[in-house]
Design a protein around this motif. Structure first.
Motif, mmCIF file in Angstrom:
data_model
loop_
_atom_site.group_PDB
_atom_site.id
_atom_site.type_symbol
_atom_site.label_atom_id
_atom_site.label_comp_id
_atom_site.label_asym_id
_atom_site.label_seq_id
_atom_site.Cartn_x
_atom_site.Cartn_y
_atom_site.Cartn_z
ATOM 1 N N THR A 1 -109.827 53.231 -29.446
ATOM 2 C CA THR A 1 -108.488 53.870 -30.656
ATOM 3 C C THR A 1 -107.544 52.923 -30.515
ATOM 4 O O THR A 1 -107.581 51.470 -30.420
ATOM 5 C CB THR A 1 -107.291 54.254 -29.277
ATOM 6 O OG1 THR A 1 -107.376 53.652 -28.208
ATOM 7 C CG2 THR A 1 -107.965 55.642 -28.589
ATOM 8 N N VAL B 1 -103.519 51.533 -32.498
ATOM 9 C CA VAL B 1 -102.113 52.233 -32.377
ATOM 10 C C VAL B 1 -101.631 52.414 -34.306
ATOM 11 O O VAL B 1 -101.596 51.118 -34.354
ATOM 12 C CB VAL B 1 -100.636 50.324 -31.689
ATOM 13 C CG1 VAL B 1 -99.667 51.028 -31.900
ATOM 14 C CG2 VAL B 1 -101.261 50.946 -30.010
ATOM 15 N N PHE C 1 -103.255 55.738 -31.933
ATOM 16 C CA PHE C 1 -101.769 56.482 -31.017
ATOM 17 C C PHE C 1 -100.341 55.593 -31.374
ATOM 18 O O PHE C 1 -101.074 54.790 -31.823
ATOM 19 C CB PHE C 1 -102.207 56.873 -29.540
ATOM 20 C CG PHE C 1 -102.856 55.300 -28.709
ATOM 21 C CD1 PHE C 1 -101.531 54.325 -29.199
ATOM 22 C CD2 PHE C 1 -103.848 54.744 -29.052
ATOM 23 C CE1 PHE C 1 -101.600 53.609 -27.549
ATOM 24 C CE2 PHE C 1 -104.156 53.553 -28.205
ATOM 25 C CZ PHE C 1 -102.958 52.415 -27.760
ATOM 26 N N GLN D 1 -102.140 60.792 -33.589
ATOM 27 C CA GLN D 1 -101.909 62.156 -32.622
ATOM 28 C C GLN D 1 -100.411 62.134 -32.599
ATOM 29 O O GLN D 1 -100.329 63.531 -32.430
ATOM 30 C CB GLN D 1 -101.673 61.002 -31.111
ATOM 31 C CG GLN D 1 -101.536 61.079 -30.164
ATOM 32 C CD GLN D 1 -101.404 60.984 -28.804
ATOM 33 O OE1 GLN D 1 -102.440 60.147 -27.984
ATOM 34 N NE2 GLN D 1 -100.700 61.062 -28.356
ATOM 35 N N SER E 1 -101.064 58.090 -24.785
ATOM 36 C CA SER E 1 -102.266 57.752 -25.462
ATOM 37 C C SER E 1 -103.117 58.560 -24.579
ATOM 38 O O SER E 1 -104.299 58.858 -25.565
ATOM 39 C CB SER E 1 -102.950 56.734 -25.882
ATOM 40 O OG SER E 1 -103.285 55.840 -24.247
#
Length: 321
Positions: free
Chosen positions: A284, A286, A264, A215, A270
């Motif tokens: 998704t 982290v 993200f 992201q 997010s």
């Protein structure tokens, strides 16, 4: 994006100077176990705090100006924060445009005995993409972006070592009596970072794919140093919104390359990563840029190396899908 300093900043600096004049003398403060006065060290944000703390050990009082859970790209110092810098023995910051307020603050401290450490100085810096520069200009942010440079060097373990060495040299200059201790501490931490570097090299040597979608364009150095390709949705600032054209391009890339994970980060929403993941049927995960630990991460006793190992596992999983 980083906000431009205006006339209000001058008032803040004036107030800070007055506060500093009324503050404690630098010779005052806590002492080390040997009875010597400890260095007062202010750092800009978490990685600078962690690296400095590792080098200083118990010979200094080290503080981070930006508190836990606060995204640093748009943070600006208060008069109290500026006074802390001017009252310190050493100030450590990353540089390369990340801390857009630094030049103004340091100009006000000119002539003091403050030792200033720009930890990224001397490194081979990467430039932002043409798309990022164009977007900044269109949004009117050309005065408060990263100056065209990518500042996120701390996210590559091998480059983190270089920042640690820059801090070591500065502390040795500010406190020459303890120079050897700072070197020993830096050597010990550099060895741990070297081990982390080897773990990254081993993990990425045999992965199924080399590209990953993020992201925020924070992982360019990590990608470059370990033979990967970062495909950022937006630019160097996590608050930079991608255009519709960029979003469509990322969606097409994800479909064409059968990307299964969109990364993200902590400290920012997010929603963009979620939107793209839903569009292409991906999950998704982290990928933490370590711009500030959350309270939850602190409660788990996580540190730079611990979070970087989490990043390693998250990347390794995505690159093997």
């Amino acid at each position: 994006m980083l906000r431009m300093w205006t006339a209000s900043a001058a008032l803040i600096l004036t107030g800070a100077v007055l506060l500093t004049g009324c503050g404690n003398d630098k010779s005052e403060g806590k002492t080390s176990g040997s009875g010597e006065a400890k260095l007062k060290i202010e750092t800009s944000f978490y990685p600078m705090y962690e690296f400095t703390k590792q080098v200083a050990g118990d010979l200094a009082d080290v503080e981070s100006l930006i508190p836990a859970g606060v995204e640093p790209h748009d943070w600006e110092p208060s008069p109290k924060d500026i006074a802390k810098i001017q009252d310190a023995d050493v100030f450590v910051y990353n540089g390369a445009g990340l801390e857009g307020w630094v030049d103004q603050v340091l100009s006000a401290a000119d002539g003091s005995s403050l030792t200033v450490v720009e930890a990224s100085k001397g490194q081979d810096m990467m430039e932002g993409t043409e798309e990022e520069d164009h977007e900044a200009e269109e949004a009117g942010h050309d005065d408060h972006d990263h100056g065209g440079l990518d500042p996120h060097v701390w996210l590559s373990p091998v480059r983190a070592v270089q920042e640690v060495r820059a801090i070591e040299a500065a502390l040795g200059k500010a406190d020459p009596d303890n120079k050897e201790t700072y070197k020993a501490n830096a050597d010990a931490y550099a060895a741990k970072l070297g081990q982390l570097d080897q773990e990254f090299k081993s993990a990425f040597a045999q992965v199924k794919r080399k590209d990953f979608i993020t992201q925020h364009a924070a992982f360019g150095y990590l990608a470059k140093d370990y033979g990967l390709e970062q495909v950022p949705i937006a630019g160097l600032s996590p608050e930079q919104e991608p255009s519709a054209e960029q979003m469509a391009g990322i969606v097409n890339f994800a479909r064409e390359h059968k990307v299964k994970t969109i990364y993200f980060e902590t400290l920012v929403t997010s929603k963009v990563a979620d939107t793209i993941a839903k569009e292409v049927g991906a999950e998704t995960a982290v990928l933490n840029p370590l711009e500030g630990l959350t309270d939850e991460e602190k409660a788990q006793n996580l540190d730079y190396i611990g979070v970087m190992k989490q990043n390693l596992e998250a990347l390794k999983k995505g690159l093997n899908q």
